[in-house]
Design an enzyme around this catalytic site. Sequence first.
Site, mmCIF file in Angstrom:
data_model
loop_
_atom_site.group_PDB
_atom_site.id
_atom_site.type_symbol
_atom_site.label_atom_id
_atom_site.label_comp_id
_atom_site.label_asym_id
_atom_site.label_seq_id
_atom_site.Cartn_x
_atom_site.Cartn_y
_atom_site.Cartn_z
ATOM 1 N N ARG A 155 31.661 49.835 40.272
ATOM 2 C CA ARG A 155 32.047 50.505 41.524
ATOM 3 C C ARG A 155 33.427 51.142 41.429
ATOM 4 N NH1 ARG A 155 29.342 45.605 44.623
ATOM 5 N NH2 ARG A 155 30.597 44.522 43.091
ATOM 6 N N ILE A 156 34.402 50.374 40.904
ATOM 7 C CA ILE A 156 35.777 50.893 40.858
ATOM 8 C C ILE A 156 35.895 51.969 39.776
ATOM 9 C CG2 ILE A 156 38.179 50.269 40.358
ATOM 10 C CD1 ILE A 156 37.548 47.530 41.753
ATOM 11 N N ARG A 234 41.921 42.972 35.400
ATOM 12 C CA ARG A 234 42.574 41.681 35.209
ATOM 13 C C ARG A 234 43.326 41.708 33.886
ATOM 14 N NH1 ARG A 234 41.865 40.635 39.824
ATOM 15 N NH2 ARG A 234 40.677 38.905 40.696
ATOM 16 N N ASP A 258 48.925 46.881 36.749
ATOM 17 C CA ASP A 258 49.001 46.245 38.069
ATOM 18 C C ASP A 258 48.832 44.731 37.959
ATOM 19 O OD1 ASP A 258 49.132 46.324 40.938
ATOM 20 O OD2 ASP A 258 46.957 46.069 41.025
ATOM 21 N N GLU A 263 50.934 36.069 36.148
ATOM 22 C CA GLU A 263 51.606 36.702 37.297
ATOM 23 C C GLU A 263 51.758 35.695 38.442
ATOM 24 O OE1 GLU A 263 48.498 39.759 37.787
ATOM 25 O OE2 GLU A 263 47.954 38.784 39.672
ATOM 26 N N HIS A 281 50.391 43.705 41.374
ATOM 27 C CA HIS A 281 48.998 43.394 41.709
ATOM 28 C C HIS A 281 48.709 43.767 43.174
ATOM 29 C CE1 HIS A 281 45.357 40.523 40.964
ATOM 30 N NE2 HIS A 281 45.026 41.551 41.742
HETATM 31 C C1 8YV Z 1 43.566 40.270 45.213
HETATM 32 C C2 8YV Z 1 42.047 41.139 43.541
HETATM 33 O O1 8YV Z 1 42.604 39.445 45.671
HETATM 34 O O2 8YV Z 1 40.073 42.010 44.448
HETATM 35 C C3 8YV Z 1 40.584 41.351 43.568
HETATM 36 O O3 8YV Z 1 39.920 40.828 42.668
HETATM 37 O O4 8YV Z 1 42.580 40.651 42.593
HETATM 38 C C4 8YV Z 1 42.906 41.520 44.679
HETATM 39 O O5 8YV Z 1 42.290 42.254 45.653
HETATM 40 C C5 8YV Z 1 44.545 40.598 46.265
HETATM 41 O O6 8YV Z 1 45.684 40.986 45.603
HETATM 42 C C6 8YV Z 1 44.859 39.463 47.188
HETATM 43 O O7 8YV Z 1 45.491 38.451 46.550
#
Ligand code: 8YV
Length: 315
Positions: A155-156, A234, A258, A263, A281
């Site tokens: 999707r992304i 990630r 990001d 982190e 992030h």
């Molecule tokens: C985090 C994310 O959840 O969607 C994800 O997998 O890592 C982010 O959207 C967001 O930074 C909240 O902590």
Amino acid sequence: MSKPQILLVGPYPEWDMVELEAHYTVHKLYEASDRDAFVRGHAQNIRAIATRGELGASAELIQTLPKLEIISVYGVGFDAVNLDAARARGIRVTNTPDVLTNDVADLGVAMMLVQSRGMIGAEIWVRDGSWAAKGLYPLKRRVWGRKAGVLGLGRIGYEVAKRLKGFDMDIAYSDVAAKPYAEGMTFIADPVELARHADFLFVTLAASADTRHIVGKQVIEALGPEGMLINISRASNIDEAALLDALETGALGSAALDVFEGEPKLDPRFLALENLLVQPHHASGTIETRKAMGKLVRDNLAAHFAGAALPTPVL
Ligand code: 8YV
């Protein structure tokens, strides 16, 4: 009837806290000075975990909670949740897909533009008087019309590619198989070959044990001294040691990240690099998206406790 008790692993925005506390007794793990004692103290009552993508829920945490029924993740990524431990106990897991896709794609493309055009340095050039003192800002590299690689056309990745088409870029992608919806894009199965093709390589893979360090030395070197790596997925998808070496020696031109191993603490070597753009992030970090993510977390919990179908189940 008493409210169900939930364990909140990390804080949510205030608007979500108000809603959560209206419907649940919320135990805030992140406020506890002794987290183990805190979890053990509430273990017999906790029926749900509400967590964030990067915080997840470990096997140990899941095993300490005998009454646990559901883990609701605020985030699309659920790699930090130990799915085996959840599956073994029939614990449901949900995430927040779709609502964040466009914002994450936007940030990835923005990082490409900012980094390639040297906009952070250009901002400093104006503010610190260099423009007046030294004259023109050094020339940077164009984006439009160049070659992009998208590693993971989910999707992304798809939304990233869609945006890149607007810059008349030549777009290729890698995935487990060619995607029928990848119109006008070239499928290159091997990530090393994809990197060789690309000036800009976007990492948009859902992380798992299988994708760990998929971007290693070979991919990084194939991207090369003129290439840019952009990670909005990630940190585990990239071999950080190889990335740091390549950025330091110039074997890789630049990167925009990001996400980081460990982190919010990151390897101090990152901070010494001038060919790196860092973000905390926050690819999904808009008010609109975070509100939608919080609602989806609550909708999943509410459906579970009402015995209804979960809106966005993972397990
Ligand atoms: C985090 C994310 O959840 O969607 C994800 O997998 O890592 C982010 O959207 C967001 O930074 C909240 O902590």
